[in-house]
Design a protein around this motif. Structure first.
Motif, PDB file in Angstrom:
ATOM      1  N   PRO A 299       0.217  -1.312  11.958  1.00 36.36           N
ATOM      2  CA  PRO A 299       0.258  -2.830  12.277  1.00 36.36           C
ATOM      3  C   PRO A 299      -1.156  -3.654  11.974  1.00 36.36           C
ATOM      4  O   PRO A 299      -1.183  -4.625  12.174  1.00 36.36           O
ATOM      5  CB  PRO A 299       0.592  -2.953  13.725  1.00 36.36           C
ATOM      6  N   TRP A 300      -2.231  -2.722  11.578  1.00 33.45           N
ATOM      7  CA  TRP A 300      -3.463  -3.348  11.681  1.00 33.45           C
ATOM      8  C   TRP A 300      -3.630  -4.187  10.500  1.00 33.45           C
ATOM      9  O   TRP A 300      -4.147  -5.457  10.811  1.00 33.45           O
ATOM     10  CB  TRP A 300      -4.523  -2.177  11.463  1.00 33.45           C
ATOM     11  N   SER A 301      -3.028  -3.817   9.124  1.00 31.67           N
ATOM     12  CA  SER A 301      -3.069  -4.687   8.050  1.00 31.67           C
ATOM     13  C   SER A 301      -1.949  -4.159   7.130  1.00 31.67           C
ATOM     14  O   SER A 301      -2.077  -3.034   6.799  1.00 31.67           O
ATOM     15  CB  SER A 301      -4.287  -4.511   7.193  1.00 31.67           C
ATOM     16  N   GLY A 302      -1.057  -4.929   6.647  1.00 37.78           N
ATOM     17  CA  GLY A 302       0.015  -4.807   6.021  1.00 37.78           C
ATOM     18  C   GLY A 302       0.144  -5.297   4.643  1.00 37.78           C
ATOM     19  O   GLY A 302      -0.597  -6.139   4.319  1.00 37.78           O
ATOM     20  N   PRO A 303       0.935  -5.043   3.639  1.00 38.27           N
ATOM     21  CA  PRO A 303       1.096  -5.402   2.550  1.00 38.27           C
ATOM     22  C   PRO A 303       1.384  -6.817   2.062  1.00 38.27           C
ATOM     23  O   PRO A 303       0.948  -7.442   1.290  1.00 38.27           O
ATOM     24  CB  PRO A 303       2.363  -4.566   1.801  1.00 38.27           C
ATOM     25  N   ASP A 304       1.984  -7.406   3.414  1.00 41.63           N
ATOM     26  CA  ASP A 304       2.258  -8.962   3.200  1.00 41.63           C
ATOM     27  C   ASP A 304       0.991  -9.924   3.677  1.00 41.63           C
ATOM     28  O   ASP A 304       1.127 -10.900   3.755  1.00 41.63           O
ATOM     29  CB  ASP A 304       3.567  -9.318   3.877  1.00 41.63           C
ATOM     30  N   GLY A 305      -0.064  -9.261   3.938  1.00 37.73           N
ATOM     31  CA  GLY A 305      -1.135  -9.761   4.403  1.00 37.73           C
ATOM     32  C   GLY A 305      -1.421 -10.200   6.013  1.00 37.73           C
ATOM     33  O   GLY A 305      -2.059 -10.755   6.523  1.00 37.73           O
ATOM     34  N   SER A 306      -0.178  -9.802   6.747  1.00 35.64           N
ATOM     35  CA  SER A 306      -0.220  -9.758   8.081  1.00 35.64           C
ATOM     36  C   SER A 306      -0.787  -8.613   8.862  1.00 35.64           C
ATOM     37  O   SER A 306      -0.927  -7.483   7.998  1.00 35.64           O
ATOM     38  CB  SER A 306       1.414 -10.098   8.706  1.00 35.64           C
ATOM     39  N   GLY A 307      -1.094  -8.543  10.051  1.00 38.57           N
ATOM     40  CA  GLY A 307      -1.710  -7.434  10.756  1.00 38.57           C
ATOM     41  C   GLY A 307      -2.737  -7.883  11.901  1.00 38.57           C
ATOM     42  O   GLY A 307      -3.155  -9.072  12.056  1.00 38.57           O
ATOM     43  N   TYR A 308      -2.756  -6.747  12.887  1.00 35.36           N
ATOM     44  CA  TYR A 308      -3.719  -7.304  14.142  1.00 35.36           C
ATOM     45  C   TYR A 308      -5.108  -7.556  13.646  1.00 35.36           C
ATOM     46  O   TYR A 308      -5.808  -8.632  13.823  1.00 35.36           O
ATOM     47  CB  TYR A 308      -3.587  -5.985  14.962  1.00 35.36           C
ATOM     48  N   ALA A 309      -5.786  -6.596  12.569  1.00 34.79           N
ATOM     49  CA  ALA A 309      -7.007  -6.809  12.180  1.00 34.79           C
ATOM     50  C   ALA A 309      -7.153  -8.006  11.219  1.00 34.79           C
ATOM     51  O   ALA A 309      -8.019  -8.765  11.433  1.00 34.79           O
ATOM     52  CB  ALA A 309      -7.349  -5.573  11.200  1.00 34.79           C
ATOM     53  N   ASN A 310      -6.083  -8.436  10.643  1.00 32.93           N
ATOM     54  CA  ASN A 310      -6.124  -9.448   9.674  1.00 32.93           C
ATOM     55  C   ASN A 310      -6.091 -10.813  10.547  1.00 32.93           C
ATOM     56  O   ASN A 310      -7.181 -11.660  10.522  1.00 32.93           O
ATOM     57  CB  ASN A 310      -4.829  -9.560   9.061  1.00 32.93           C
ATOM     58  N   ASP A 311      -5.337 -10.990  11.908  1.00 35.22           N
ATOM     59  CA  ASP A 311      -5.301 -12.051  12.738  1.00 35.22           C
ATOM     60  C   ASP A 311      -6.835 -12.023  13.341  1.00 35.22           C
ATOM     61  O   ASP A 311      -7.458 -13.201  13.511  1.00 35.22           O
ATOM     62  CB  ASP A 311      -4.427 -11.792  13.764  1.00 35.22           C
ATOM     63  N   LEU A 312      -7.478 -11.079  13.859  1.00 37.24           N
ATOM     64  CA  LEU A 312      -8.776 -10.859  14.298  1.00 37.24           C
ATOM     65  C   LEU A 312      -9.536 -11.497  13.384  1.00 37.24           C
ATOM     66  O   LEU A 312     -10.602 -12.448  13.672  1.00 37.24           O
ATOM     67  CB  LEU A 312      -9.191  -9.885  14.721  1.00 37.24           C
ATOM     68  N   VAL A 313      -9.811 -11.326  12.238  1.00 38.83           N
ATOM     69  CA  VAL A 313     -10.674 -11.782  11.115  1.00 38.83           C
ATOM     70  C   VAL A 313     -10.586 -13.388  10.891  1.00 38.83           C
ATOM     71  O   VAL A 313     -11.698 -13.909  10.676  1.00 38.83           O
ATOM     72  CB  VAL A 313     -10.744 -10.735   9.766  1.00 38.83           C
ATOM     73  N   ARG A 314      -9.189 -13.354  10.719  1.00 37.22           N
ATOM     74  CA  ARG A 314      -8.894 -15.032  10.758  1.00 37.22           C
ATOM     75  C   ARG A 314      -9.318 -15.687  11.631  1.00 37.22           C
ATOM     76  O   ARG A 314     -10.017 -16.910  11.546  1.00 37.22           O
ATOM     77  CB  ARG A 314      -7.637 -15.326  10.408  1.00 37.22           C
ATOM     78  N   ALA A 315      -9.241 -15.390  12.825  1.00 37.54           N
ATOM     79  CA  ALA A 315      -9.681 -16.145  14.058  1.00 37.54           C
ATOM     80  C   ALA A 315     -11.294 -16.172  14.219  1.00 37.54           C
ATOM     81  O   ALA A 315     -11.610 -17.363  14.536  1.00 37.54           O
ATOM     82  CB  ALA A 315      -9.100 -15.410  15.347  1.00 37.54           C
ATOM     83  N   ALA A 316     -11.796 -15.202  13.893  1.00 33.93           N
ATOM     84  CA  ALA A 316     -13.233 -15.033  13.897  1.00 33.93           C
ATOM     85  C   ALA A 316     -13.961 -16.198  12.955  1.00 33.93           C
ATOM     86  O   ALA A 316     -14.822 -16.790  13.540  1.00 33.93           O
ATOM     87  CB  ALA A 316     -13.870 -13.803  13.614  1.00 33.93           C
TER      88      ALA A 316
END
Length: 252
Positions: A39-56
């Motif tokens: 769930p960190w980074s998925g093929p559809d661009g979603s993920g826990y790490a993705n959300d952290l990077v976007r938020a930062a």
């Protein structure tokens, strides 16, 4: 009046020159992200790490564009300076001089060796892995330094494009062990479920590692993006935004 107008023009030009390139033109900073690390980074661009990077980056008012690619390409492009950043990366010797990791990891990962439960356990620690043992790993991934020692002793590293592919190979008897990455969000049960196999289990653990966003040392936007991310990550870590993202993904 003319003097005041000239002063205003000079101030405007000075401010524009001092602003980060992305802020000046309204352009996005392209950041590559792995496509197969749910769930960190998925093929559809979603993920826990993705959300952290976007938020930062949102916290420092910076637009980014996430480009989802296989990890090997993500890593190669940032090391070549073709893109400013890639995630999620862990420290590795080959990065020296090419990649600067973020000050803080996005998350911690816990490497686990899996084995085929239909067969006898091949080892109970890395020190016991025998020469000739086939170990499934993911192409381009960083692993604990201890894995290099295992390879020096004669183990064979068998590379695939995803952890799911490695578990399927393990289930079919094509490798003897598969080295997987897990944490409180990516559990053992989730790993097995994603691979859709039922005859694999954890044999033993390896040394934990941090997983970071890596920035190119040669791309024109690399160092600027690193500074912006580090400041944004500091902000979301102190204002509760990071904790919100953690809670949301832990509840899934």
């Amino acid at each position: 009046m003319l003097r005041a107008s000239l002063l205003s023009l000079w101030l405007a030009a000075t401010t524009a020159a001092a602003a980060p390139p992305a802020a000046q033109a309204g352009a996005s900073i392209e950041i590559m992200v792995e496509d197969a690390a749910v769930p960190w980074s998925g093929p559809d661009g979603s993920g826990y790490a993705n959300d952290l990077v976007r938020a930062a980056f949102e916290a420092v008012h910076t637009n980014i564009k996430l480009t989802v690619v296989p990890y090997a390409r993500c890593k190669a492009y940032v090391m070549q300076g073709a893109v400013p950043a890639c995630f999620s990366m862990s420290p590795a010797p080959e990065q020296k001089g090419y990649v600067a990791l973020s000050d803080q990891p996005l998350f911690e990962v816990y490497p686990r060796y899996y084995y085929n439960t239909d067969r006898s356990l091949p080892a109970t620690s890395e020190q016991q892995i025998a020469p000739g043992t086939r170990i499934g790993i993911v192409n381009g991934y960083e692993y604990p330094a201890s894995l290099a020692e295992v390879e020096k002793r004669g183990a064979v590293l068998d590379r695939a494009n995803s952890e799911q592919a490695n578990l399927r190979k393990l289930s079919a008897g094509r490798v003897d062990l598969a080295l997987m990455m897990a944490n409180q969000m990516k559990t053992d049960a989730a790993i097995v479920q994603q691979a859709q196999v039922n005859n694999v289990g954890v044999a033993f653990h390896a040394t934990p590692m941090g997983s970071y966003i890596g920035f190119s040392t040669t791309h024109p936007q690399g160092e600027q993006a690193r500074k912006l991310f580090n400041e944004g990550y500091r902000i979301i870590s102190s204002n509760g935004r990071k904790n919100e993202i953690v809670r949301r993904w832990q509840l899934r």
